[in-house]
Design an enzyme around this catalytic site. Structure first.
Site, PDB file in Angstrom:
ATOM      1  CB  THR A  40      -0.912   0.035   1.251  1.00  0.00           C
ATOM      2  OG1 THR A  40      -0.116  -0.322   2.384  1.00  0.00           O
ATOM      3  CG2 THR A  40      -2.064  -0.934   1.120  1.00  0.00           C
ATOM      4  CG  ASP A 174      10.763  -1.384   4.244  1.00  0.00           C
ATOM      5  OD1 ASP A 174       9.633  -1.597   4.730  1.00  0.00           O
ATOM      6  OD2 ASP A 174      11.235  -2.033   3.306  1.00  0.00           O
TER       7      ASP A 174
END
Ligand code: GLA
Length: 382
Positions: A40, A174
């Site tokens: 997403t 991340d």
């Protein structure tokens, strides 16, 4: 289980041993789990990750010349480069070089570097060792050069290094998590506005287990970029710049069936992320169970990024009384399954998963019992 200061010490000692003098700057960044919100981030959607107690540290010192020497505690050989290369080498040093190039582009060329990397973060398991390497490199390089940059800009430059130099068109989840996560919380991140909200994780009666399938598919990188293109095509078919604004009612207007499926995953996954954050805010962790399973099914069927090994681990987990929910985690095609379970009975759970998995695939999964930690520049650690 690692603490940042342990990795910091390891990187300092490794640097001194490799180069014969102390480093000028050291930065430590954690890996991450993602509770929900897969594929997403690059669709400007929502994610709900947390940083985990596995870390990577970069120790470095600026040189007087333009030479670069990079060493890691995973490999024997030092990599020597005559300045920053303009093309990737196809190994771990690309992340460092990509970050250094981004910093040079923004702030002018810097000198050469001696670098030592220490890590207890598994590589290739989907725990974002690459994001941690980028973030720790960026924070250490910026500190060594005396450059101050807002945290969001650090996340962006790390993502740009991965997208433009390494060639993986990943989102920003991340890097953002490795920088801004807070222990005890998950981070609800809106990948469009880059606004984040810390949401409390369940208390000690519940635990997170990452079961590594130990499958590494070569096609993961190319399939990832392909999924991203399919999402862009689906958004384009709706006249939108990203799938963030698409709704389920729009799906019938996407004529290509593959693109329609990809879009359905993204739309339903965004909704699940918001529901999951809500369950956590209400301190109702059992509410995560159906959402985790539904996420897995959507990744398996609509997004087509699971594999037999991951499906098997999720099925085994689902058949275990102490498990609240489970799903594949990260980009897919291997890596880890995330399991939320009652803390009592973790040994039994691991045994059940290991036996069932060995019956099917004749190998053992690797287990990581993780807890949430602060990111490299979380408000508390600054
Ligand atoms: C990888 C990428 C992230 C994200 C996930 C899938 O981890 O680095 O940006 O897209 O895959 O959710």
């Amino acid at each position: 289980m690692s603490a940042p200061h342990q990795l910091d010490q390891r990187a300092r000692a490794g640097f001194r041993q490799a180069f014969g003098y102390p480093p000028g700057a050291v930065a430590v960044a954690p890996g991450r789990m993602n509770i929900i919100g897969e594929h997403t981030d690059y669709n400007e959607g929502y994610v709900l990750p947390a940083a985990i107690d596995r870390h990577l540290a970069v120790a470095l010192r600026l040189r007087r010349d333009s030479q670069i020497a990079m060493r890691s505690d995973r490999f024997q050989a030092t990599v020597h480069l005559d300045g920053l290369p303009s093309r990737r080498q196809g190994n771990w040093t690309d992340y460092l070089v990509g970050v250094a190039r981004e910093i040079d582009q923004e702030h002018g060329p810097g000198p050469g570097l001696d670098v030592f990397v220490a890590s207890d973060l598994p590589v290739g398991s989907g725990l974002s060792s690459s994001g941690a390497l980028e973030v720790a490199s960026a924070v250490a390089m910026l500190a060594a050069r005396g450059i101050e940059v807002p945290v969001i800009e650090i996340a962006r430059l790390c993502q740009a290094a991965e997208n433009d130099f390494v060639g993986a068109r990943t989102g920003i989840m991340d890097q953002f998590t490795a920088l801004k996560a807070r222990g005890g919380n998950a981070m609800l991140l809106d990948c469009r506005s880059l606004e984040d909200e810390q949401v409390p994780l369940p208390d000690g009666r519940f635990a997170w287990l990452l079961a590594d399938s130990r499958v590494r598919h070569e096609l993961a990188g190319s399939a990832y970029n392909q999924r991203r293109e399919e999402c862009e095509a689906a958004a384009g078919a709706l006249g939108l710049s990203s799938l963030r604004d698409a709704t389920e009612a729009d799906l019938e207007r996407i004529s290509n069936p593959v693109e329609r499926h990809r879009a359905r995953h993204v739309i339903t996954e965004n909704a699940r992320v918001l529901q999951a954050a809500d369950a956590l805010r209400r301190r109702a962790p059992r509410g995560l169970g159906p959402l985790l399973y539904a996420s897995h099914e959507s990744l398996r069927l609509d997004f087509a990024v699971s594999c037999r090994e991951l499906d098997c681990l999720v099925e085994l987990a689902a058949g275990t009384p102490q498990v609240i929910g489970a799903r594949m985690m990260g980009g897919g095609f291997g890596g880890c399954v995330l399991v939320l379970a009652e803390s009592a009975g973790m040994d039994d759970l691991e045994q059940h998963l290991a036996e069932g998995y060995a019956d099917e695939f004749h190998k053992a999964p690797e287990f990581y019992r993780v807890r949430s930690v602060d990111g490299a520049m979380s408000e508390r650690s600054r």
